[in-house]
Design a protein around this motif. Structure first.
Motif, mmCIF file in Angstrom:
data_model
loop_
_atom_site.group_PDB
_atom_site.id
_atom_site.type_symbol
_atom_site.label_atom_id
_atom_site.label_comp_id
_atom_site.label_asym_id
_atom_site.label_seq_id
_atom_site.Cartn_x
_atom_site.Cartn_y
_atom_site.Cartn_z
ATOM 1 N N CYS A 119 19.833 14.417 80.072
ATOM 2 C CA CYS A 119 21.068 14.471 79.285
ATOM 3 C C CYS A 119 22.082 15.351 79.999
ATOM 4 C CB CYS A 119 20.808 15.052 77.900
ATOM 5 S SG CYS A 119 20.022 13.925 76.744
ATOM 6 N N ILE A 120 23.198 14.759 80.434
ATOM 7 C CA ILE A 120 24.246 15.547 81.079
ATOM 8 C C ILE A 120 25.607 15.170 80.503
ATOM 9 C CG2 ILE A 120 22.911 15.751 83.213
ATOM 10 C CD1 ILE A 120 24.912 13.757 84.486
ATOM 11 N N ARG A 121 26.627 15.885 80.958
ATOM 12 C CA ARG A 121 27.992 15.641 80.507
ATOM 13 C C ARG A 121 28.651 14.547 81.340
ATOM 14 N NH1 ARG A 121 30.450 20.983 81.926
ATOM 15 N NH2 ARG A 121 28.851 20.764 83.515
ATOM 16 N N THR A 125 23.229 19.748 88.774
ATOM 17 C CA THR A 125 23.041 18.395 88.264
ATOM 18 C C THR A 125 22.010 17.642 89.090
ATOM 19 O OG1 THR A 125 25.335 18.364 87.496
ATOM 20 C CG2 THR A 125 24.211 16.252 87.654
ATOM 21 N N THR A 146 21.665 14.643 72.819
ATOM 22 C CA THR A 146 20.466 15.471 72.973
ATOM 23 C C THR A 146 19.450 15.154 71.880
ATOM 24 O OG1 THR A 146 21.814 17.230 73.939
ATOM 25 C CG2 THR A 146 19.617 17.834 73.170
ATOM 26 N N THR A 159 18.229 18.873 80.143
ATOM 27 C CA THR A 159 19.674 18.950 79.998
ATOM 28 C C THR A 159 20.207 20.113 80.806
ATOM 29 O OG1 THR A 159 21.479 18.903 78.378
ATOM 30 C CG2 THR A 159 19.690 20.467 77.966
ATOM 31 N N GLU A 160 21.503 20.117 81.053
ATOM 32 C CA GLU A 160 22.116 21.203 81.801
ATOM 33 C C GLU A 160 23.291 21.761 81.027
ATOM 34 O OE1 GLU A 160 23.780 19.898 85.492
ATOM 35 O OE2 GLU A 160 25.344 18.722 84.524
ATOM 36 N N THR A 187 18.735 18.755 87.889
ATOM 37 C CA THR A 187 18.472 18.185 86.563
ATOM 38 C C THR A 187 17.933 16.765 86.681
ATOM 39 O OG1 THR A 187 20.228 19.538 85.573
ATOM 40 C CG2 THR A 187 19.524 17.587 84.344
ATOM 41 N N CYS A 245 28.654 21.943 77.187
ATOM 42 C CA CYS A 245 27.386 21.232 76.957
ATOM 43 C C CYS A 245 27.646 19.769 76.626
ATOM 44 C CB CYS A 245 26.620 21.859 75.793
ATOM 45 S SG CYS A 245 26.339 23.633 75.941
ATOM 46 N N ASN A 246 26.670 18.920 76.945
ATOM 47 C CA ASN A 246 26.758 17.528 76.517
ATOM 48 C C ASN A 246 26.601 17.456 74.992
ATOM 49 O OD1 ASN A 246 23.793 18.040 76.693
ATOM 50 N ND2 ASN A 246 23.697 15.911 76.078
ATOM 51 N N VAL A 263 13.128 16.373 77.366
ATOM 52 C CA VAL A 263 14.547 16.145 77.609
ATOM 53 C C VAL A 263 15.035 17.251 78.535
ATOM 54 C CG1 VAL A 263 16.866 16.121 76.601
ATOM 55 C CG2 VAL A 263 14.965 14.961 75.435
#
Length: 556
Positions: free
Chosen positions: A92-94, A72, A285, A297-298, A75, A279-280, A295
């Motif tokens: 974009c993460i959770r 993270t 996304t 994202t992880e 990211t 995933c988020n 974008v």
């Protein structure tokens, strides 16, 4: 050394309206949650549908170790770095689950000078999305038992109810319970259990739904159990889908916050990657892709879990196509994969780094199998020696991949500009030839075998009694084209959490399968993984409290 929380508290945050304005969103297109958080309104999300997408970059990592990898953090650092070199980038993460926050992991908003803020709120309740998921899930559970109590017109077989309850906390005592004790007025007694909220199918649906209408339809398709003549019973049959949608209406709107460098971040949804798809949300996304050039994202845990599920479930179901991948590693984690004990990680050991690179190499091979160009991000720690870094870079060079030391933890986006430039090169080269690991038409058991043999390098996959027959029944009912979500330990390619490195030739035991008909995938539970975690001997909750200033201590 300044701690993560002190860095976060010293952040000079912009009003969330200014962060939204940078993305092109006006005040009427967001719903403010105080001064530094907001949700992007449903009508604003819908208005973006005609816009072209930006470039999607996936950040993943080697298998997690107690040494730390910093996925993270990387990211966030990459997102800030891309903005520094002139690209409009959104992270974009959770969202964070309370389970690990009070268990053993701590916060989930990055670290050092590569963080998303407000850090404390993000790790504690945030905008209430997880509570909405918990409420919607448990409403359905209550309506199942209520329907049975009032005559059971649907003829639900109480022995074949598959819908369990959830809570966003680690509580092993709730894994298997009996409900309905205490007499006639309390309903019918039956065995059931609890999962953690992040394993809920409702959470998966929230993260895969495109809009409220899609959310409603997916909730209605949830299979909660079977009748006495083995017909599936759905949430729509119980007339629960409308009320569940109402509970989730606000939760479906993406959450907008900011990085320490005031760049936009969408933090939305929170399924774990070891017991769910990791995933988020698709809606976050997609929104970011319509508003950004890049974008970042992880996907949760290592690439064998999070990345595979991101690519085979989220991208498949949402029609997404990533342009590049970033594989995060640390010298410390590689040494652990090379056999070094945590207490000895501060000692220079080039040979252990080289041995541990086998784990990294396995993930490189797997990501290439999806047709993705990639770069290795070496998340730099102060104790890393030049010789160890050179050993890693030499290994990557032999495998045709660039490994770039990154200093985003200590320097923020400025410490990841080389990584950002390399990512742009990979994206602009248009090398990506993304494809899934298996086709929709492949039988469910063969999909499980394909993941286990090609990603985990297992020699064999064993099915507990009844598993294969259950999969065949679901295929007969029309669910055969669904992708598969493997639930297993995150610490190893095998189901043995202590087997680090790059094991092969092991056996993957599948003890149970679950149908997530609303979310749109089948879950295969392997080894000893639990969908309701337990707390460690000394949970983080023991040291979390408020100090004399009313500030939270011990959470990070």
């Amino acid at each position: 050394m300044t701690s993560d929380i002190l860095i976060a508290r010293a952040a000079r945050k912009l009003p969330i309206t200014e962060v939204a304005a940078r993305m092109g969103l006006g005040d009427q297109e967001i719903l403010r949650y105080g001064h530094d958080k907001a949700k992007i309104a449903h009508h604003a999300v819908a208005a973006l549908a005609h816009r072209p997408r930006g470039h999607l970059v996936l950040v993943t990592a080697i298998n997690p170790t107690p040494a730390g990898e910093g996925k993270t953090t990387t990211t966030v650092g990459l997102g800030d770095a891309l903005n520094r070199i002139g690209k409009r980038a959104t992270v974009c993460i959770r969202e964070a689950s309370l389970g690990p926050n009070f268990g053993m992991k701590g916060g989930a908003a990055g670290g050092g000078h590569a963080q998303i803020v407000p850090m404390e709120e993000m790790n504690l309740h945030f905008t209430g999305d997880f509570h909405a998921v918990t409420a919607a899930h448990n409403l359905l559970a209550a309506m199942i038992d209520n329907h049975i109590y009032w005559g059971n017109d649907l003829d639900i077989d109480t022995r074949r109810i598959t819908w369990r309850r959830v809570m966003d906390m680690n509580d092993r005592a709730l894994r298997d319970v009996v409900v309905g004790l205490g007499g006639v007025s309390n309903g019918f007694s039956r065995q059931t259990g609890f999962d953690i909220t992040v394993a809920s199918e409702v959470m998966a649906i929230l993260c895969l739904a495109r809009d409220l209408d899609d959310l409603h339809k997916r909730l209605g398709r949830i299979v909660v159990g079977y009748t006495t003549d083995r017909r599936p019973v759905t949430a729509r049959d119980l007339k629960a889908d409308g009320a569940m949608t109402v509970l989730l209406r606000d939760a479906l709107q993406p959450n907008l916050v900011q990085t320490l460098e005031n760049n936009p971040a969408l933090v939305h949804g929170g399924p774990f990657a070891n017991i769910a798809h990791g995933c988020n949300s698709v809606i976050a996304t997609e929104t970011a892709l319509r508003l950004s050039d890049y974008v970042v994202t992880e996907a949760g845990f290592g690439a064998d879990l999070g990345a595979e599920k991101f690519l085979d479930i989220k991208c498949r179901l949402a029609g997404l196509s990533p342009a590049a991948a970033v594989l995060v590693a640390t010298i410390r984690a590689l040494k652990m994969n090379g056999g070094v004990a945590k207490e000895e990680l501060g000692t220079k050991d080039v040979a252990a780094v080289t041995r541990g690179c086998a784990n990294l190499g396995r993930h490189i091979e797997n990501l290439r199998g999806f047709g993705l160009p990639l770069v290795v991000a070496l998340n730099h720690f102060a104790g890393d020696t030049p010789a160890e870094i050179q050993a890693l870079q030499a290994y990557c060079a032999r495998h045709g991949v660039t490994a770039i030391p990154c200093h985003h933890w200590s320097k923020g986006g400025a410490g990841a500009e080389d990584l950002a430039s390399r990512v742009v090169e990979l994206v602009e080269s248009k090398e990506a030839d993304f494809h899934n690991l298996y086709p929709d038409s492949m039988p469910l058991w063969q999909k499980i075998e394909t993941i286990c043999t090609r990603i985990y390098r297992a020699a064999h996959v064993e099915a507990a009694p009844g598993v294969r027959a259950q999969l065949e029944l679901w295929e007969e009912e029309g669910h055969g084209r669904l992708p598969v979500c493997i639930a297993k330990t995150q610490y190893s390619f095998s189901t043995d959490p202590d087997l680090r490195g790059a094991p092969e030739g092991h056996v993957i035991p599948v003890r149970e399968v679950r149908l997530n008909a609303g979310a749109g995938f089948v879950v295969a539970i392997c080894g000893q993984i639990m969908t309701m975690p337990g707390l460690p001997r000394h949970p983080s909750a023991e040291t979390i409290a408020l100090n004399d200033l009313g500030q939270i201590e011990g959470l990070f």
